[in-house]
Design a protein around this motif. Sequence first.
Motif, mmCIF file in Angstrom:
data_model
loop_
_atom_site.group_PDB
_atom_site.id
_atom_site.type_symbol
_atom_site.label_atom_id
_atom_site.label_comp_id
_atom_site.label_asym_id
_atom_site.label_seq_id
_atom_site.Cartn_x
_atom_site.Cartn_y
_atom_site.Cartn_z
ATOM 1 N N ARG A 82 0.829 -1.207 0.000
ATOM 2 C CA ARG A 82 0.000 0.000 0.000
ATOM 3 C C ARG A 82 0.867 1.262 0.000
ATOM 4 N NH1 ARG A 82 -3.954 2.342 -2.091
ATOM 5 N NH2 ARG A 82 -4.962 3.879 -0.801
ATOM 6 N N VAL A 83 2.068 1.183 0.548
ATOM 7 C CA VAL A 83 2.962 2.340 0.594
ATOM 8 C C VAL A 83 3.290 2.796 -0.833
ATOM 9 C CG1 VAL A 83 5.245 3.166 1.292
ATOM 10 C CG2 VAL A 83 3.936 1.680 2.814
ATOM 11 N N SER A 84 3.673 1.873 -1.690
ATOM 12 C CA SER A 84 4.016 2.250 -3.060
ATOM 13 C C SER A 84 2.777 2.620 -3.869
ATOM 14 C CB SER A 84 4.804 1.137 -3.757
ATOM 15 O OG SER A 84 4.128 -0.077 -3.660
ATOM 16 N N GLU A 85 1.626 2.016 -3.571
ATOM 17 C CA GLU A 85 0.390 2.386 -4.264
ATOM 18 C C GLU A 85 0.044 3.847 -3.982
ATOM 19 O OE1 GLU A 85 -2.826 -0.146 -3.167
ATOM 20 O OE2 GLU A 85 -1.841 -1.958 -3.895
ATOM 21 N N VAL A 86 0.146 4.236 -2.723
ATOM 22 C CA VAL A 86 -0.184 5.606 -2.339
ATOM 23 C C VAL A 86 0.814 6.573 -2.965
ATOM 24 C CG1 VAL A 86 -0.303 7.197 -0.381
ATOM 25 C CG2 VAL A 86 -1.376 4.970 -0.223
ATOM 26 N N ARG A 87 2.075 6.203 -2.970
ATOM 27 C CA ARG A 87 3.100 7.068 -3.559
ATOM 28 C C ARG A 87 2.817 7.301 -5.046
ATOM 29 N NH1 ARG A 87 7.552 4.076 -2.831
ATOM 30 N NH2 ARG A 87 7.760 3.582 -5.020
ATOM 31 N N ARG A 88 2.428 6.256 -5.748
ATOM 32 C CA ARG A 88 2.111 6.382 -7.177
ATOM 33 C C ARG A 88 0.829 7.184 -7.399
ATOM 34 N NH1 ARG A 88 3.959 0.567 -7.564
ATOM 35 N NH2 ARG A 88 6.091 0.773 -8.287
ATOM 36 N N ASP A 89 -0.147 6.996 -6.516
ATOM 37 C CA ASP A 89 -1.387 7.778 -6.624
ATOM 38 C C ASP A 89 -1.102 9.266 -6.428
ATOM 39 O OD1 ASP A 89 -2.949 5.594 -7.191
ATOM 40 O OD2 ASP A 89 -3.690 5.348 -5.137
ATOM 41 N N ILE A 90 -0.215 9.593 -5.499
ATOM 42 C CA ILE A 90 0.169 10.989 -5.281
ATOM 43 C C ILE A 90 0.792 11.548 -6.557
ATOM 44 C CG2 ILE A 90 1.799 12.486 -4.057
ATOM 45 C CD1 ILE A 90 1.262 10.764 -1.549
ATOM 46 N N ALA A 91 1.643 10.783 -7.189
ATOM 47 C CA ALA A 91 2.280 11.229 -8.434
ATOM 48 C C ALA A 91 1.246 11.422 -9.534
ATOM 49 C CB ALA A 91 3.335 10.213 -8.867
ATOM 50 N N ARG A 92 0.265 10.528 -9.618
ATOM 51 C CA ARG A 92 -0.797 10.668 -10.616
ATOM 52 C C ARG A 92 -1.586 11.961 -10.405
ATOM 53 N NH1 ARG A 92 -1.531 5.108 -9.450
ATOM 54 N NH2 ARG A 92 -0.752 3.876 -11.184
ATOM 55 N N VAL A 93 -1.955 12.225 -9.165
ATOM 56 C CA VAL A 93 -2.734 13.422 -8.864
ATOM 57 C C VAL A 93 -1.928 14.675 -9.182
ATOM 58 C CG1 VAL A 93 -3.783 14.758 -6.997
ATOM 59 C CG2 VAL A 93 -4.208 12.312 -7.152
ATOM 60 N N LYS A 94 -0.659 14.696 -8.787
ATOM 61 C CA LYS A 94 0.180 15.861 -9.059
ATOM 62 C C LYS A 94 0.342 16.082 -10.563
ATOM 63 C CE LYS A 94 3.050 16.256 -4.941
ATOM 64 N NZ LYS A 94 4.445 16.220 -4.450
ATOM 65 N N THR A 95 0.488 15.006 -11.316
ATOM 66 C CA THR A 95 0.632 15.112 -12.762
ATOM 67 C C THR A 95 -0.623 15.703 -13.384
ATOM 68 O OG1 THR A 95 2.133 13.225 -12.811
ATOM 69 C CG2 THR A 95 1.063 13.826 -14.889
ATOM 70 N N MET A 132 -2.868 17.565 -11.908
ATOM 71 C CA MET A 132 -2.991 18.961 -11.488
ATOM 72 C C MET A 132 -2.109 19.863 -12.358
ATOM 73 S SD MET A 132 -3.106 18.525 -7.340
ATOM 74 C CE MET A 132 -2.991 20.262 -7.003
ATOM 75 N N ARG A 133 -0.904 19.396 -12.640
ATOM 76 C CA ARG A 133 0.005 20.167 -13.481
ATOM 77 C C ARG A 133 -0.537 20.290 -14.901
ATOM 78 N NH1 ARG A 133 3.590 18.673 -16.937
ATOM 79 N NH2 ARG A 133 3.621 16.526 -16.260
ATOM 80 N N GLU A 134 -1.081 19.187 -15.440
ATOM 81 C CA GLU A 134 -1.648 19.220 -16.787
ATOM 82 C C GLU A 134 -2.823 20.186 -16.872
ATOM 83 O OE1 GLU A 134 -2.675 15.212 -17.767
ATOM 84 O OE2 GLU A 134 -0.609 14.619 -18.134
ATOM 85 N N LYS A 135 -3.685 20.171 -15.854
ATOM 86 C CA LYS A 135 -4.834 21.076 -15.858
ATOM 87 C C LYS A 135 -4.385 22.529 -15.740
ATOM 88 C CE LYS A 135 -8.254 17.851 -14.082
ATOM 89 N NZ LYS A 135 -9.424 17.941 -14.925
ATOM 90 N N ALA A 136 -3.346 22.775 -14.950
ATOM 91 C CA ALA A 136 -2.837 24.140 -14.804
ATOM 92 C C ALA A 136 -2.235 24.631 -16.117
ATOM 93 C CB ALA A 136 -1.795 24.190 -13.702
ATOM 94 N N GLN A 137 -1.510 23.779 -16.812
ATOM 95 C CA GLN A 137 -0.909 24.177 -18.082
ATOM 96 C C GLN A 137 -1.980 24.371 -19.154
ATOM 97 O OE1 GLN A 137 2.123 21.309 -19.024
ATOM 98 N NE2 GLN A 137 3.668 22.383 -17.815
ATOM 99 N N ALA A 138 -3.032 23.558 -19.120
ATOM 100 C CA ALA A 138 -4.120 23.703 -20.084
ATOM 101 C C ALA A 138 -4.865 25.017 -19.856
ATOM 102 C CB ALA A 138 -5.076 22.532 -19.981
ATOM 103 N N GLY A 139 -4.933 25.439 -18.604
ATOM 104 C CA GLY A 139 -5.591 26.701 -18.273
ATOM 105 C C GLY A 139 -4.780 27.900 -18.719
ATOM 106 N N GLN A 140 -3.462 27.768 -18.762
ATOM 107 C CA GLN A 140 -2.603 28.870 -19.176
ATOM 108 C C GLN A 140 -2.590 29.032 -20.685
ATOM 109 O OE1 GLN A 140 1.246 28.078 -17.541
ATOM 110 N NE2 GLN A 140 0.689 28.726 -15.480
ATOM 111 N N ALA A 141 -2.735 27.939 -21.389
ATOM 112 C CA ALA A 141 -2.630 27.969 -22.860
ATOM 113 C C ALA A 141 -3.827 28.608 -23.520
ATOM 114 C CB ALA A 141 -2.470 26.553 -23.392
#
Length: 72
Positions: free
Chosen positions: A48-61, A63-72
């Motif tokens: 579960r430790v690595s699952e949560v770590r990967r889920d955090i990375a997915r969410v951050k990714t 969020m970054r994609e949505k922020a960049q789409a909003g700027q464009a």
Amino acid sequence: MARKTKARLDDLKTKSADQLKDDLVKLKKEQFNLRFQAATGQLEKTSRVSEVRRDIARVKTLMREKAQAGQA
């Protein structure tokens, strides 16, 4: 296993930025609790430790994609 990941990613893509922030906070809290359990020897599902770590990375990714789409 790939189906679970795909379903989880599709679910995250439908969420708004605020919902993603809430999910990120929940995942960070869970990660903190899992680290505590591991340190005290109470952790039962070590995967579960690595699952949560990967889920955090997915969410951050996303969020970054949505922020960049909003700027464009």
